[in-house]
Write a protein that holds these residues in place. Structure first.
Motif: not given
Length: 435
Positions: A83-94
């Protein structure tokens, strides 16, 4: 008048025998070497060995490992799921020079499957290994019991030997006292007196030597039974083996089904299964995975579901080393099984011939030699008291009688030890616990 003299002489000849028996019994009961020592029968010794013998306990300690291997092999699948879990925080420039933060996650599940029948082969190998372990325990129990019986018989033989030597010692001491009185009265020479004293001292030395050997034999038996250091057991029972309920053909049939050979059969089957398992390992395992997740901004979430299949290519490594080792193990076990089967049959035949010859020799000693020697010993004691023979003739008769008793006791001991070795070699089921 002559009959009265003979009757009194016979009574005087029987008195030392009774006195000797009483002295021997008191020595066994009151001797410090035997004080507080347990008196064991052969069944008692077997029971203690089954509970405390180190070799048997070490063999039994291998069962949990074999049982654990079988439990693993009986699982529905050999490989555990992932079982694999992944959580990410992505910053997208506007465009407005601000930054949008997206929090994304994914969850995956993967399982590896064997495709060449390895699961069934692995279970067969584990089952055969467990069966071999149990047969090794049965064989170890037989060997331990055979060793216990052998040491028990040696202790019993030495106890009987000491009784025989003490009987002769008392007869020689009585003769030495009589010679001492004759020397004092001037009827015998000092040479006869010295000869009587030396012969008595030699007999005492022989008894002391046998007592030392008996202590050593009892210590070895106590070590085999794991008794406390201050407890040296005494043996109680008959030295002569009971009538044998088998023939050579029965023993050979039993040898073919001996636990040691059955253990080798199971080991051979387990090695064959491991060889098949290593050959099947050349086929790649298939890993199937299922993934799901969320990506994108909060106002435009994307749901992702994916299915993956991975298959390693057996290009560079094809498990040749493991296959070679498994082949070597399988061949070696085959050779060992064939050689052991042949050696067991040859050992049974040789021991049977030895047992037959020993039994014939013991019967001859019992029926012809020993009765004549005992009769000579009784008549010589009467004649010596009557002054008809001298000390040298008396000592010669006593020595002949003692040598005959020693030969008979040695034959009885060797016959018992040979019977033990014969039944152990053939795997004969002589007790209900071993059936």
């Amino acid at each position: 008048m002559k009959s009265v003299f003979l009757r009194r002489s016979l009574q005087s000849g029987l008195q030392p025998v009774c006195r000797i028996a009483v002295v021997s019994l008191l020595w066994f009961l009151l001797s410090p070497a035997f004080a507080g020592s347990p008196v064991l029968t052969l069944e008692d010794a077997w029971h203690l060995a089954d509970e405390a013998n180190p070799a048997l306990r070490a063999a039994q300690a291998n069962v949990p490992a074999a049982e654990g291997e079988l439990r693993d092999a009986r699982a529905p699948l050999w490989n555990n799921p992932q079982v694999s879990m992944e959580r990410s925080r992505k910053e997208v420039p506007q465009v407005s020079s601000s930054t949008q933060v997206n929090r994304e996650w994914s969850l995956g599940f993967a399982q590896t499957f064997e495709i060449a029948g390895q699961q069934g082969t692995r279970r067969t190998s584990a089952e055969q290994s467990l069966a071999a372990t149990r047969q090794v325990i049965a064989e170890t129990r037989r060997q331990v019991r055979a060793e216990v019986e052998s040491r028990f018989a040696r202790v019993l033989s030495l106890q009987l030997r000491i009784q025989t030597e003490e009987t002769t010692l008392n007869l020689i001491e009585d003769a030495a006292k009589a010679v001492g009185k004759r020397v004092a009265a001037g009827e015998d020479s000092r040479l006869d007196g010295n000869l009587a004293r030396v012969e008595a001292e030699r007999a005492r030395n022989q008894v002391a030597l046998l007592r030392e050997q008996l202590i050593q034999a009892r210590a070895e038996l106590a070590a085999l039974l794991q008794l406390p250091p201050n407890e040296l057991p005494q043996a109680q029972g008959a030295l002569d083996p009971v009538s044998i309920p088998y023939s050579l053909d029965d023993l050979l049939n039993s040898a073919a089904d001996r636990p040691a050979l059955r253990a080798l059969d199971h080991r051979e089957q387990a090695a064959k299964s491991r060889l098949n398992l290593e050959r099947a390992a050349r086929y790649p395992d298939v890993t199937v995975g299922l993934n799901t997740g969320r990506e994108g901004p909060l106002d435009a979430r994307e749901k992702i579901v994916g299915l993956s299949v991975s298959l390693p290519l057996p290009v560079f490594r094809q498990n040749a080393g493991s296959i070679g080792r498994a082949t070597t193990e399988f061949t070696q076990i085959q050779i060992e099984r064939e050689a052991t089967g042949r050696d067991v049959r040859a050992q049974v035949v040789a021991l049977w011939e030895r047992f037959t010859n020993l039994k014939a020799r013991m019967d001859r000693l019992k029926e012809s030699v020993l009765p004549s020697l005992q009769d000579n010993q009784r008549l010589s004691s009467i004649s010596f008291r009557a002054g008809e023979i001298g000390l040298l003739q008396l000592l010669l008769v006593h020595r002949q009688a003692l040598d005959g008793q020693r030969d008979l006791l040695d034959a009885r001991t060797e016959l018992r030890l040979t019977k033990v070795a014969l039944e152990a070699a053939a795997g004969w089921q002589s007790t209900p616990e071993l059936r």
